[in-house]
Design an enzyme around this catalytic site. Structure first.
Site, PDB file in Angstrom:
ATOM      1  N   CYS A   1       1.503 -16.642   4.665  1.00 36.95           N
ATOM      2  CA  CYS A   1       2.916 -16.994   4.856  1.00 36.95           C
ATOM      3  C   CYS A   1       2.937 -18.468   5.246  1.00 36.95           C
ATOM      4  O   CYS A   1       2.251 -18.867   6.190  1.00 36.95           O
ATOM      5  CB  CYS A   1       3.477 -16.120   5.980  1.00 36.95           C
TER       6      CYS A   1
ATOM      7  N   TYR B   1      -9.028 -11.030  10.028  1.00 34.83           N
ATOM      8  CA  TYR B   1      -9.495 -12.406  10.182  1.00 34.83           C
ATOM      9  C   TYR B   1      -9.916 -12.654  11.616  1.00 34.83           C
ATOM     10  O   TYR B   1      -9.218 -12.249  12.548  1.00 34.83           O
ATOM     11  CB  TYR B   1      -8.388 -13.403   9.812  1.00 34.83           C
TER      12      TYR B   1
ATOM     13  N   GLU C   1       1.015  -5.341   3.513  1.00 35.54           N
ATOM     14  CA  GLU C   1       0.274  -6.354   4.267  1.00 35.54           C
ATOM     15  C   GLU C   1       0.818  -7.733   3.887  1.00 35.54           C
ATOM     16  O   GLU C   1       0.950  -8.043   2.699  1.00 35.54           O
ATOM     17  CB  GLU C   1      -1.213  -6.289   3.889  1.00 35.54           C
ATOM     18  N   ILE C   2       1.132  -8.510   4.916  1.00 36.35           N
ATOM     19  CA  ILE C   2       1.502  -9.906   4.649  1.00 36.35           C
ATOM     20  C   ILE C   2       0.211 -10.702   4.713  1.00 36.35           C
ATOM     21  O   ILE C   2      -0.454 -10.758   5.766  1.00 36.35           O
ATOM     22  CB  ILE C   2       2.539 -10.395   5.677  1.00 36.35           C
ATOM     23  N   VAL C   3      -0.157 -11.266   3.595  1.00 40.04           N
ATOM     24  CA  VAL C   3      -1.479 -11.888   3.484  1.00 40.04           C
ATOM     25  C   VAL C   3      -1.416 -13.364   3.868  1.00 40.04           C
ATOM     26  O   VAL C   3      -2.173 -13.828   4.714  1.00 40.04           O
ATOM     27  CB  VAL C   3      -2.021 -11.701   2.042  1.00 40.04           C
TER      28      VAL C   3
ATOM     29  N   PHE D   1       0.875  -1.175   0.000  1.00 39.71           N
ATOM     30  CA  PHE D   1       0.000   0.000   0.000  1.00 39.71           C
ATOM     31  C   PHE D   1       0.913   1.225   0.000  1.00 39.71           C
ATOM     32  O   PHE D   1       1.176   1.829   1.055  1.00 39.71           O
ATOM     33  CB  PHE D   1      -0.903  -0.017   1.243  1.00 39.71           C
TER      34      PHE D   1
ATOM     35  N   PHE E   1       2.889   1.002   3.852  1.00 36.26           N
ATOM     36  CA  PHE E   1       3.049  -0.286   4.541  1.00 36.26           C
ATOM     37  C   PHE E   1       2.704  -1.404   3.581  1.00 36.26           C
ATOM     38  O   PHE E   1       2.099  -1.180   2.516  1.00 36.26           O
ATOM     39  CB  PHE E   1       2.188  -0.363   5.803  1.00 36.26           C
TER      40      PHE E   1
ATOM     41  N   LEU F   1       2.446  -5.222   8.092  1.00 37.95           N
ATOM     42  CA  LEU F   1       1.312  -5.529   8.968  1.00 37.95           C
ATOM     43  C   LEU F   1       0.793  -6.902   8.581  1.00 37.95           C
ATOM     44  O   LEU F   1       0.829  -7.270   7.401  1.00 37.95           O
ATOM     45  CB  LEU F   1       0.175  -4.518   8.793  1.00 37.95           C
TER      46      LEU F   1
ATOM     47  N   ILE G   1      -6.811  -3.599   4.958  1.00 38.03           N
ATOM     48  CA  ILE G   1      -6.281  -4.966   5.060  1.00 38.03           C
ATOM     49  C   ILE G   1      -7.347  -5.894   5.620  1.00 38.03           C
ATOM     50  O   ILE G   1      -8.268  -5.461   6.315  1.00 38.03           O
ATOM     51  CB  ILE G   1      -4.976  -5.036   5.898  1.00 38.03           C
TER      52      ILE G   1
HETATM   53  N1  ACO Z   1       4.783 -21.008  16.734  1.00 41.33           N
HETATM   54  C1  ACO Z   1       5.865 -20.623  17.450  1.00 41.33           C
HETATM   55  N2  ACO Z   1       7.125 -20.593  16.953  1.00 41.33           N
HETATM   56  C2  ACO Z   1       7.290 -21.010  15.673  1.00 41.33           C
HETATM   57  C3  ACO Z   1       6.236 -21.463  14.878  1.00 41.33           C
HETATM   58  C4  ACO Z   1       4.938 -21.456  15.447  1.00 41.33           C
HETATM   59  N3  ACO Z   1       3.869 -21.863  14.769  1.00 41.33           N
HETATM   60  N4  ACO Z   1       6.734 -21.826  13.669  1.00 41.33           N
HETATM   61  C5  ACO Z   1       8.061 -21.604  13.733  1.00 41.33           C
HETATM   62  N5  ACO Z   1       8.368 -21.116  14.931  1.00 41.33           N
HETATM   63  C6  ACO Z   1       9.661 -20.723  15.408  1.00 41.33           C
HETATM   64  C7  ACO Z   1      10.728 -21.773  15.177  1.00 41.33           C
HETATM   65  O1  ACO Z   1      10.804 -22.706  16.235  1.00 41.33           O
HETATM   66  C8  ACO Z   1      11.955 -20.912  15.098  1.00 41.33           C
HETATM   67  O2  ACO Z   1      12.370 -20.540  16.394  1.00 41.33           O
HETATM   68  P1  ACO Z   1      13.932 -20.606  16.808  1.00 41.33           P
HETATM   69  O3  ACO Z   1      14.657 -19.805  15.777  1.00 41.33           O
HETATM   70  O4  ACO Z   1      13.981 -19.997  18.174  1.00 41.33           O
HETATM   71  O5  ACO Z   1      14.280 -22.050  16.794  1.00 41.33           O
HETATM   72  C9  ACO Z   1      11.437 -19.641  14.416  1.00 41.33           C
HETATM   73  O6  ACO Z   1      10.052 -19.608  14.650  1.00 41.33           O
HETATM   74  C10 ACO Z   1      11.677 -19.639  12.945  1.00 41.33           C
HETATM   75  O7  ACO Z   1      11.529 -20.912  12.408  1.00 41.33           O
HETATM   76  P2  ACO Z   1      11.753 -21.199  10.901  1.00 41.33           P
HETATM   77  O8  ACO Z   1      12.270 -22.588  10.753  1.00 41.33           O
HETATM   78  O9  ACO Z   1      12.540 -20.116  10.285  1.00 41.33           O
HETATM   79  O10 ACO Z   1      10.241 -21.111  10.354  1.00 41.33           O
HETATM   80  P3  ACO Z   1       9.475 -22.162   9.454  1.00 41.33           P
HETATM   81  O11 ACO Z   1      10.269 -22.508   8.256  1.00 41.33           O
HETATM   82  O12 ACO Z   1       8.994 -23.291  10.286  1.00 41.33           O
HETATM   83  O13 ACO Z   1       8.249 -21.296   8.999  1.00 41.33           O
HETATM   84  C11 ACO Z   1       5.915 -20.842   9.424  1.00 41.33           C
HETATM   85  C12 ACO Z   1       7.354 -20.724   9.961  1.00 41.33           C
HETATM   86  C13 ACO Z   1       5.800 -20.111   8.135  1.00 41.33           C
HETATM   87  C14 ACO Z   1       4.979 -20.208  10.442  1.00 41.33           C
HETATM   88  C15 ACO Z   1       5.626 -22.350   9.234  1.00 41.33           C
HETATM   89  O14 ACO Z   1       5.749 -22.990  10.482  1.00 41.33           O
HETATM   90  C16 ACO Z   1       4.242 -22.641   8.664  1.00 41.33           C
HETATM   91  O15 ACO Z   1       4.066 -22.701   7.478  1.00 41.33           O
HETATM   92  N6  ACO Z   1       3.255 -22.874   9.541  1.00 41.33           N
HETATM   93  C17 ACO Z   1       1.905 -23.228   9.107  1.00 41.33           C
HETATM   94  C18 ACO Z   1       1.225 -22.083   8.413  1.00 41.33           C
HETATM   95  C19 ACO Z   1       1.090 -20.864   9.295  1.00 41.33           C
HETATM   96  O16 ACO Z   1       0.713 -20.961  10.438  1.00 41.33           O
HETATM   97  N7  ACO Z   1       1.368 -19.697   8.694  1.00 41.33           N
HETATM   98  C20 ACO Z   1       1.212 -18.413   9.310  1.00 41.33           C
HETATM   99  C21 ACO Z   1      -0.226 -18.058   9.378  1.00 41.33           C
HETATM  100  S1  ACO Z   1      -0.505 -16.358   9.648  1.00 41.33           S
HETATM  101  C22 ACO Z   1      -0.353 -15.647   8.142  1.00 41.33           C
HETATM  102  O17 ACO Z   1      -0.147 -16.307   7.175  1.00 41.33           O
HETATM  103  C23 ACO Z   1      -0.458 -14.190   8.033  1.00 41.33           C
END
Ligand code: ACO
Length: 365
Positions: free
Chosen positions: A106, A174, A102-104, A95, A100, A140, A171
């Site tokens: 991830c 949810y 928006e991360i939609v 935007f 900013f 955001l 944005i």
């Molecule tokens: N809760 C708490 N901590 C987490 C989570 C979680 N769900 N996932 C990863 N972490 C931590 C890891 O333990 C790590 O911590 P450390 O560095 O202290 O060991 C840190 O975050 C980064 O970990 P990465 O290995 O870099 O992250 P990863 O490759 O696992 O990707 C992600 C993280 C994208 C959240 C993945 O776990 C995933 O796809 N989860 C399911 C989908 C999801 O929930 N997406 C986010 C929804 S919100 C949105 O999309 C806006």
């Protein structure tokens, strides 16, 4: 073998170190892709693949809703490609007038999670904004309940720095998700940041170790009868980073020791003169009670207590009471309630607390 297992990493390595190494070796790639009139077949394939990753990892989001946003021309996706296939990504919308992004969505595919890819993805997205999109220094997102921890580790917090009027209505809000924001610092090279910090830490530790890994001459003064020396006079102690108590604190301790000295001395004196003190006048002799020290691990007696008072070892009333109490407790642990020793312990304990009260050193008991 790919992934962190393959990289030669130590427990000190940053979470994203393996991903960084893989990128350097060309095993993974990052691409910002979007649907547009001239999008190549490769880009469209990646968009379909990332849409599938999002749909599998975000099961509460309707699949057609994900597809709509991923293919919406105002959205872009940072795709993580490994061995030709998309294994993770971040879909975002900028935007520019509100400054900013928006991360939609991830996500990282399930068998590649917690290997550092999520961190490296976010760092790439930050760098992309710093290098390509000038003045877009705020992210955001509405974070899923389960992803709050991940976003916190990427520098997001619930404190939103973008004015509310800038994002409300723009944005997607949810249900059950938490709005989180992250402010970027344009001077930080994010994809190398953890590496730089690790190297700086190693340098600092090395420097400190060089400073302190010196063999100092031993202390000889104790042979000449000196009983105490100031800690700071021990050769090398200051190089370790040890700091003496501040003058104020030290003065306080000295004053406290001095003010306790007279009453403690008087109390111990009166205890030693008491008719029931005889079992406690001296340390128990192992030759007389061979198993005593197997049972009693923290012995105490009036002679030792007296010596400690006279050498001004007590700076608080509590330290003194703890030691005195050991005399009575040890006795009751070792002897039966019918024994004279046990009765003497009770008598002396009452006497002790009365004396403390007489000297204004007891509150309550
Ligand atoms: N809760 C708490 N901590 C987490 C989570 C979680 N769900 N996932 C990863 N972490 C931590 C890891 O333990 C790590 O911590 P450390 O560095 O202290 O060991 C840190 O975050 C980064 O970990 P990465 O290995 O870099 O992250 P990863 O490759 O696992 O990707 C992600 C993280 C994208 C959240 C993945 O776990 C995933 O796809 N989860 C399911 C989908 C999801 O929930 N997406 C986010 C929804 S919100 C949105 O999309 C806006």
């Amino acid at each position: 073998m790919l992934g962190p297992e393959a990289a030669n990493l130590s427990s000190q390595s940053a979470r994203d170190e393996a991903a960084r190494q893989e990128e350097r070796q060309g095993l993974i790639e990052f691409h910002v892709v979007a649907n547009c009139a001239n999008a190549s077949r490769q880009i469209l394939t990646w968009l379909v693949e990332i849409q599938n990753v999002f749909a599998r990892q975000l099961p509460r989001m309707p699949r057609d809703y994900i597809a709509r946003l991923v293919f919406d021309t105002r959205h872009r996706t940072l795709a993580l490609v490994k061995e030709g296939r998309v294994i993770g990504g971040i879909c975002f919308r900028m935007f520019p007038s509100q400054r900013f992004t928006e991360i939609v969505f991830c996500a990282v595919t399930s068998n590649e999670q917690v290997k550092g890819y999520g961190t490296h993805l976010m760092n790439h997205l930050k760098e992309y904004h710093i290098k390509q999109a000038h003045s877009m220094y705020h992210f955001l997102t509405y974070a899923d309940e389960y992803a709050i921890g991940y976003f916190k580790k990427q520098g997001f917090s619930k404190e939103i720095k973008v004015p509310r009027s800038g994002y409300v209505g723009y944005i997607k809000d949810y249900e059950g998700a938490t709005l989180m924001g992250c402010e970027l610092n344009p001077r930080i090279p994010y994809t190398e940041f953890s590496n730089i910090i690790r190297k700086q830490k190693e340098k600092l530790i090395e420097k400190k170790q060089q400073q302190i890994s010196q063999v100092m001459p031993g202390l000889t003064c104790f042979k000449d009868g000196v009983r105490q020396i100031p800690i700071e006079s021990i050769p090398g102690i200051m190089n370790t980073g040890w700091k003496p108590n501040s003058d104020g604190k030290r003065k306080e301790i000295v004053e406290s020791v001095e003010s306790l000295f007279a009453p403690l001395k008087a109390i111990v004196q009166s205890m030693r003169s008491h008719s029931s003190a005889w079992p406690f006048l001296e340390p128990v002799k192992k030759s007389e009670v061979p198993n005593y020290y197997d049972v009693i691990k923290s012995p105490m007696d009036l002679k030792t207590l007296n010596e400690q008072v006279r050498s001004k070892q007590y700076s608080t009333k509590a330290q003194f009471v703890t030691d005195a109490q050991k005399i009575f407790d040890n006795c009751r642990i070792f002897n039966s309630p019918e024994s004279d020793y046990f009765k003497c312990a009770n008598t002396m304990e009452n006497f002790f607390y009365n004396k403390l009260r007489d000297h204004g050193l007891v509150d309550g008991r």
